[in-house]
Design an enzyme around this catalytic site. Structure first.
Site, short mmCIF file in Angstrom:
data_model
loop_
_atom_site.label_atom_id
_atom_site.label_comp_id
_atom_site.label_asym_id
_atom_site.label_seq_id
_atom_site.Cartn_x
_atom_site.Cartn_y
_atom_site.Cartn_z
NE ARG A 1 50.76 25.75 54.26
CZ ARG A 1 49.45 25.79 53.86
NH1 ARG A 1 48.61 25.91 55.08
NH2 ARG A 1 48.98 25.96 52.83
CD GLN B 1 41.22 23.62 45.47
OE1 GLN B 1 40.63 22.76 46.73
NE2 GLN B 1 41.54 22.85 44.60
CG HIS C 1 41.06 27.53 49.87
ND1 HIS C 1 41.55 25.85 49.60
CD2 HIS C 1 39.79 27.15 49.56
CE1 HIS C 1 40.39 25.34 49.55
NE2 HIS C 1 39.27 26.03 49.42
CB CYS D 1 43.57 43.30 62.24
SG CYS D 1 43.40 43.50 64.11
N GLY E 1 46.03 19.07 39.49
CA GLY E 1 46.71 18.72 40.85
C GLY E 1 45.84 19.15 41.92
CG ASN F 1 45.56 14.20 40.22
OD1 ASN F 1 46.55 13.47 40.58
ND2 ASN F 1 44.92 15.11 40.86
P1 OAD Z 1 45.56 17.65 48.06
O1 OAD Z 1 46.94 17.56 48.66
O2 OAD Z 1 44.49 17.16 48.36
O3 OAD Z 1 45.63 16.96 46.66
C1 OAD Z 1 46.81 16.89 45.57
C2 OAD Z 1 46.50 16.53 44.32
O4 OAD Z 1 47.40 16.70 43.50
C3 OAD Z 1 46.40 14.89 44.60
O5 OAD Z 1 45.18 14.36 43.81
C4 OAD Z 1 47.78 14.35 43.88
O6 OAD Z 1 47.39 13.28 43.11
C5 OAD Z 1 47.98 15.71 42.90
N1 OAD Z 1 49.38 15.82 42.48
C6 OAD Z 1 50.57 15.74 43.35
N2 OAD Z 1 51.43 16.14 42.70
C7 OAD Z 1 51.25 16.33 41.40
C8 OAD Z 1 52.02 16.66 40.31
N3 OAD Z 1 53.32 16.83 40.04
N4 OAD Z 1 51.18 16.70 39.03
C9 OAD Z 1 50.10 16.56 39.03
N5 OAD Z 1 49.25 16.21 40.04
C10 OAD Z 1 49.77 15.99 41.30
O7 OAD Z 1 45.51 19.06 47.64
P2 OAD Z 1 44.22 20.01 47.42
O8 OAD Z 1 43.34 19.45 46.38
O9 OAD Z 1 44.80 21.40 46.87
O10 OAD Z 1 42.40 23.84 52.12
O11 OAD Z 1 43.78 20.55 48.74
C11 OAD Z 1 42.41 21.04 48.69
C12 OAD Z 1 42.59 22.06 49.91
O12 OAD Z 1 42.46 20.87 50.90
C13 OAD Z 1 43.76 22.86 50.37
O13 OAD Z 1 43.37 24.02 49.69
C14 OAD Z 1 43.52 22.93 51.72
C15 OAD Z 1 43.33 21.66 52.13
O14 OAD Z 1 42.89 21.23 53.24
C16 OAD Z 1 42.37 24.44 53.04
O15 OAD Z 1 43.29 24.45 53.95
C17 OAD Z 1 41.09 25.49 53.45
#
Ligand code: OAD
Length: 240
Positions: free
Chosen positions: A68, A99, A117, A125, A185, A211
């Site tokens: 990553r 996030q 996050h 460490c 997003g 979104n």
């Molecule tokens: P998700 O992968 O759960 O959601 C991504 C969102 O972005 C979805 O609702 C998609 O529809 C939307 N999306 C994708 N491409 C897009 C674009 N070009 N324009 C607009 N929207 C778009 O990701 P997060 O909500 O960030 O946590 O996930 C939250 C947390 O879950 C992360 O921070 C991580 C993960 O587990 C940890 O690792 C603690």
């Protein structure tokens, strides 16, 4: 026309907060977590993003973070990041809560960013607790070690861990003070970020959601703008 309505809401706002998730970095080529191409399709969170996984196999967990880090280092901020950086300059109060751990908001020029996050570019460490910036890609050895010989971990929040208190209270202060909250997003699947939209709505703030698809928040948001963050956020910023 909802874009016009969103612009009107922003034009009348003094205090603005934005909450972003992986979808905002998708157009920079970084994978989201959920969805058909999401990172959690290929990996189970409990195998990689938990303290137990790290205790079991730190090298495996680091290999995933190394991948990553490599992707994030090669990525560039996209127009969604740039629009949010531009919006910061327009309002007396603007807080960006993210996030995302990729650091792209700061690279786009956002200054007040609460990375709730954590961040891919810092290590912590496990023995002495020291937090350091480390942008080397690749790292010289996996898992990396601290000068005190302790094991280093990525300075990110894993499942089952609390969010850093200062950052989280700063985020809630911004959500509780804003006239408009932009939620872009994010699927809203992970708490506490997933509850911020409703919290802002409950105290009468407007929520503009951006979104690609509807989420559980969309029906309640003041305005739901369906489409790519890299197109909609610049359009929003142009009118603000
Ligand atoms: P998700 O992968 O759960 O959601 C991504 C969102 O972005 C979805 O609702 C998609 O529809 C939307 N999306 C994708 N491409 C897009 C674009 N070009 N324009 C607009 N929207 C778009 O990701 P997060 O909500 O960030 O946590 O996930 C939250 C947390 O879950 C992360 O921070 C991580 C993960 O587990 C940890 O690792 C603690």
């Amino acid at each position: 026309m909802s874009l016009a309505e969103a612009r009107r809401l922003l034009a009348a706002a003094r205090s603005v907060a934005a909450l972003t998730g992986a979808g905002v970095s998708a157009e920079s080529g970084l994978a989201t977590f959920r969805g058909s191409e999401g990172l959690w399709r290929r990996h189970r969170p409990e195998d990689l993003a938990t303290p137990e996984a790290f205790a079991r196999d730190p090298r495996l967990v680091w290999a995933w973070y190394e991948e990553r880090r490599r992707a994030a280092a090669a990525a560039r901020p996209n127009p969604a990041h740039e629009a949010l950086a531009a919006l910061e300059n327009r309002f007396p109060e603007f807080t960006l809560i993210t996030q995302n751990v990729d650091g792209l908001h700061a690279r786009a020029g956002s200054r007040r960013v609460l990375e709730i996050h954590g961040c891919l570019w810092r290590t912590r460490c496990c023995s002495c607790g020291e937090v350091r910036e480390d942008r080397r890609v690749p790292l010289p050895a996996l898992p990396p070690r601290c000068a005190c010989e302790g094991l280093l971990r990525p300075d990110v929040v894993w499942f089952g861990e609390p969010l850093p208190f200062e950052l989280l209270s700063g985020a809630f202060r911004a959500v509780d003070a804003c006239d408009v909250l932009i939620v872009a997003g994010t699927s809203g699947a992970v708490q506490p970020a997933g509850s911020m939209g409703r919290r802002a709505l409950a105290r009468g703030a407007a929520v503009i959601e951006v979104n690609l698809e509807r989420t559980p928040l969309s029906g309640e948001a003041t305005v739901f703008l369906e489409g790519r963050a890299g197109e909609i956020l610049p359009a929003l910023a142009r009118g603000a």
